[in-house]
Design an enzyme around this catalytic site. Structure first.
Site, PDB file in Angstrom:
ATOM      1  CB  CYS A   1      -3.847 -14.125  -4.437  1.00 17.06           C
ATOM      2  SG  CYS A   1      -3.662 -15.526  -3.313  1.00 17.06           S
TER       3      CYS A   1
ATOM      4  CB  CYS B   1       3.579 -14.251  -1.450  1.00 16.22           C
ATOM      5  SG  CYS B   1       2.366 -15.522  -1.018  1.00 16.22           S
TER       6      CYS B   1
ATOM      7  CB  SER C   1      -4.490 -13.983   7.613  1.00 17.51           C
ATOM      8  OG  SER C   1      -5.161 -13.978   6.373  1.00 17.51           O
TER       9      SER C   1
ATOM     10  CB  CYS D   1       0.160  -6.131  10.074  1.00 19.66           C
ATOM     11  SG  CYS D   1      -0.027  -7.132   8.600  1.00 19.66           S
TER      12      CYS D   1
ATOM     13  CB  CYS E   1      -2.401 -10.291  -3.439  1.00 17.33           C
ATOM     14  SG  CYS E   1      -1.195  -9.975  -2.149  1.00 17.33           S
TER      15      CYS E   1
ATOM     16  CB  SER F   1      -7.422 -15.027   2.176  1.00 14.38           C
ATOM     17  OG  SER F   1      -6.684 -14.219   3.052  1.00 14.38           O
ATOM     18  CG  LEU F   2     -14.130 -18.029   1.643  1.00 16.59           C
ATOM     19  CD1 LEU F   2     -13.488 -19.407   1.669  1.00 16.59           C
ATOM     20  CD2 LEU F   2     -15.346 -18.012   2.575  1.00 16.59           C
ATOM     21  CG  HIS F   3     -10.417 -13.291  -0.989  1.00 14.73           C
ATOM     22  ND1 HIS F   3     -10.825 -12.412  -0.016  1.00 14.73           N
ATOM     23  CD2 HIS F   3      -9.078 -13.425  -0.815  1.00 14.73           C
ATOM     24  CE1 HIS F   3      -9.772 -12.025   0.700  1.00 14.73           C
ATOM     25  NE2 HIS F   3      -8.705 -12.624   0.250  1.00 14.73           N
TER      26      HIS F   3
ATOM     27  CB  CYS G   1      -5.449  -5.728   2.994  1.00 15.06           C
ATOM     28  SG  CYS G   1      -6.051  -5.801   4.613  1.00 15.06           S
TER      29      CYS G   1
ATOM     30  CD  GLU H   1       6.085  -2.273   2.320  1.00 10.00           C
ATOM     31  OE1 GLU H   1       6.450  -1.192   1.865  1.00 10.00           O
ATOM     32  OE2 GLU H   1       5.030  -2.824   1.963  1.00 10.00           O
TER      33      GLU H   1
ATOM     34  N   GLY I   1       3.594 -12.727   2.421  1.00 11.03           N
ATOM     35  CA  GLY I   1       3.861 -14.156   2.448  1.00 11.03           C
ATOM     36  C   GLY I   1       2.697 -14.980   2.960  1.00 11.03           C
ATOM     37  CD  GLU I   2      -0.649 -19.058   3.353  1.00  4.79           C
ATOM     38  OE1 GLU I   2      -1.400 -18.089   3.091  1.00  4.79           O
ATOM     39  OE2 GLU I   2      -0.826 -19.780   4.346  1.00  4.79           O
TER      40      GLU I   2
HETATM   41  N1  SAH Z   1      -1.003 -14.747   2.777  1.00  9.86           N
HETATM   42  C1  SAH Z   1      -1.976 -14.599   3.794  1.00  9.86           C
HETATM   43  C2  SAH Z   1      -1.773 -13.384   4.675  1.00  9.86           C
HETATM   44  C3  SAH Z   1      -1.412 -12.074   4.020  1.00  9.86           C
HETATM   45  S1  SAH Z   1      -2.586 -11.270   2.955  1.00  9.86           S
HETATM   46  C4  SAH Z   1      -3.351 -14.593   3.231  1.00  9.86           C
HETATM   47  O1  SAH Z   1      -3.464 -14.518   2.012  1.00  9.86           O
HETATM   48  O2  SAH Z   1      -4.294 -14.706   3.990  1.00  9.86           O
HETATM   49  C5  SAH Z   1      -3.604 -10.281   4.011  1.00  9.86           C
HETATM   50  C6  SAH Z   1      -5.034 -10.073   3.491  1.00  9.86           C
HETATM   51  O3  SAH Z   1      -5.087  -9.047   2.489  1.00  9.86           O
HETATM   52  C7  SAH Z   1      -5.602 -11.314   2.844  1.00  9.86           C
HETATM   53  O4  SAH Z   1      -6.914 -11.540   3.241  1.00  9.86           O
HETATM   54  C8  SAH Z   1      -5.543 -10.938   1.391  1.00  9.86           C
HETATM   55  O5  SAH Z   1      -6.402 -11.706   0.635  1.00  9.86           O
HETATM   56  C9  SAH Z   1      -5.891  -9.487   1.421  1.00  9.86           C
HETATM   57  N2  SAH Z   1      -5.567  -8.767   0.198  1.00  9.86           N
HETATM   58  C10 SAH Z   1      -4.616  -9.068  -0.703  1.00  9.86           C
HETATM   59  N3  SAH Z   1      -4.608  -8.166  -1.713  1.00  9.86           N
HETATM   60  C11 SAH Z   1      -5.567  -7.265  -1.455  1.00  9.86           C
HETATM   61  C12 SAH Z   1      -6.028  -6.090  -2.117  1.00  9.86           C
HETATM   62  N4  SAH Z   1      -5.466  -5.654  -3.229  1.00  9.86           N
HETATM   63  N5  SAH Z   1      -7.044  -5.405  -1.538  1.00  9.86           N
HETATM   64  C13 SAH Z   1      -7.584  -5.810  -0.388  1.00  9.86           C
HETATM   65  N6  SAH Z   1      -7.182  -6.903   0.295  1.00  9.86           N
HETATM   66  C14 SAH Z   1      -6.195  -7.636  -0.229  1.00  9.86           C
HETATM   67 FE1  SF4 Z   2       0.340 -14.428  -0.896  1.00 14.11          FE
HETATM   68 FE2  SF4 Z   2      -1.710 -13.849   0.771  1.00 14.11          FE
HETATM   69 FE3  SF4 Z   2      -1.063 -12.198  -1.265  1.00 14.11          FE
HETATM   70 FE4  SF4 Z   2      -2.165 -14.565  -1.788  1.00 14.11          FE
HETATM   71  S1  SF4 Z   2      -3.113 -12.857  -0.672  1.00 14.11           S
HETATM   72  S2  SF4 Z   2      -0.395 -13.679  -2.871  1.00 14.11           S
HETATM   73  S3  SF4 Z   2      -1.236 -15.834  -0.209  1.00 14.11           S
HETATM   74  S4  SF4 Z   2       0.215 -12.683   0.503  1.00 14.11           S
END
Ligand code: SAH
Ligand code: SF4
Length: 352
Positions: A115, A111, A199, A104, A118, A220-222, A341, A91, A167-168
């Site tokens: 996480c 991936c 990212s 984007c 995600c 993506s610190l979180h 996201c 997508e 993807g990462e």
């Molecule tokens: N893999 C990379 C880039 C894609 S993810 C990364 O993880 O940074 C894009 C962003 O969306 C990241 O910051 C990710 O942590 C965030 N994200 C993933 N799942 C989400 C969700 N359910 N709600 C809000 N943000 C989310």
């Molecule tokens: Fe992959 Fe980024 Fe989603 Fe983590 S947040 S599973 S690295 S796409």
């Protein structure tokens, strides 16, 4: 089988043509047809000799990913499902801002990072995208808006690129690098490096190299502590926070120009959303120039978390802001079409 030209670096394209007995300057002409005008049919590349067109057509293809579906959100966000030669799909999303907007793009099908918050992470890694497929997403987005030839920087609608799709990116770094260099090339697509953000979930050993490319970094610190991050992001076992922060400092040292790092922070109810966490977070980024991006958690069916309350999110933002950090709460875009996201997942898999 014919060879695909999109995704070759300029030097590779030139070598290819020289091997056919063409003069090196032909490469620039062809490059402009492909990346400035967006032409995919060799016979329409009118400044090239007929014999050259025919030869190119015998040996090569110029293919943009196929747009399988297009969805438009009430807020102007547009999402495409794009398909490649082997029918694998990703997508890609366009997010309009007031006068311009960001595309984007994805770097992998699925991936491997898993996480837990995600949606993409629930889809196993199927394969890396090629450099051509990464560039191609942006080209198909331009097709969709008819934005060819490349407009001037001031007038273009598709002005920025965020590598935040599926993807990462740093686990497909060689292809990403080639793709970004093609996207930045001023004779073609011409997106300036200052308008590109990559990212990462935190592949610390590669992060400093982004400074050499000159692109912006988002992390993506979180989570403010290893204890929490270990629970929600498996990559933290390999690159714990102290290693990640060192990599961020190295990135900033290596950047030619001052470049703030965007720290993305998804607020999960009862996990990372308390005032104490905000305090720990500020302590963690000490010595770095950062801005935060607070993201309300986008729920998807089966997700093991709940979104933090509005109250908690605003309180969190207030603590950061009263300490002079930029900490906007990201407005969710395209949620009605599952384009926000972390909601991206190939339709193909969903249908199964
Ligand atoms: N893999 C990379 C880039 C894609 S993810 C990364 O993880 O940074 C894009 C962003 O969306 C990241 O910051 C990710 O942590 C965030 N994200 C993933 N799942 C989400 C969700 N359910 N709600 C809000 N943000 C989310
Ligand atoms: Fe992959 Fe980024 Fe989603 Fe983590 S947040 S599973 S690295 S796409």
């Amino acid at each position: 089988m014919k060879k695909e030209l999109i995704g070759l670096s300029f030097d590779e394209l030139q070598k290819e043509l020289v091997s056919l007995g063409e003069k090196p300057f032909r490469a620039k002409q062809l490059w402009q047809w492909i990346y400035n005008k967006g032409e995919t049919d060799f016979f329409k590349m009118s400044s090239l000799a007929k014999t050259f067109q025919t030869r190119l057509n015998e040996l090569y293809t110029v293919t943009h990913p196929q747009i399988v579906t297009e969805q438009n959100s009430v807020d102007g966000t547009r999402k495409w499902l794009m398909s490649f030669q082997d029918q694998k799909q990703v997508e890609c999303v366009y997010i309009p801002e007031s006068d311009r907007g960001a595309v984007c793009i994805s770097t992998q099908v699925g991936c491997a990072q898993g996480c837990r918050f995600c949606h993409t992470g629930t889809q196993k890694l199927s394969r890396n995208l090629t450099a051509g497929e990464i560039v191609g997403q942006f080209m198909s987005a331009r097709d969709s808006y008819g934005e060819w030839p490349t407009p001037t920087d001031e007038t273009r609608y598709l002005s920025n690129i965020v590598v935040m799709g599926m993807g990462e990116p740093l686990y497909n770094f060689e292809n990403l690098k080639t793709a970004l260099k093609i996207l930045m090339n001023g004779d073609g697509i011409g997106i300036s490096k200052r308008r590109i953000t990559v990212s990462t979930a935190g592949r610390a050993d590669v992060i400093p190299e982004l400074a050499d490319l000159g692109v912006k970094l988002a992390v993506s610190l979180h989570a403010p502590t290893n204890e929490i991050r270990d629970q929600i992001m498996p990559i933290n076992h390999k690159f714990p926070l102290e290693v990640l922060m060192t990599a961020c400092r190295e990135y900033q040292k290596r950047c030619e120009r001052r470049s703030f790092i965007t720290m993305e922070y998804v607020l999960l109810k009862g996990i990372n959303d308390s005032p104490k966490h905000a305090e720990q977070l500020m302590h963690l980024v000490d010595g770095l120039e950062v801005k935060f991006n607070l993201i309300p958690f986008h729920y998807w069916e089966g997700a093991p978390f709940e979104p933090a309350s509005n109250n908690a999110i605003h309180q969190f933002a207030k603590i950061l802001e009263s300490n002079y950090f930029a900490a906007p709460i990201r407005k969710s875009r395209g949620e009605d079409i599952m384009a926000a996201c972390g909601q991206l997942k190939s339709q193909f898999i969903k249908n199964k």
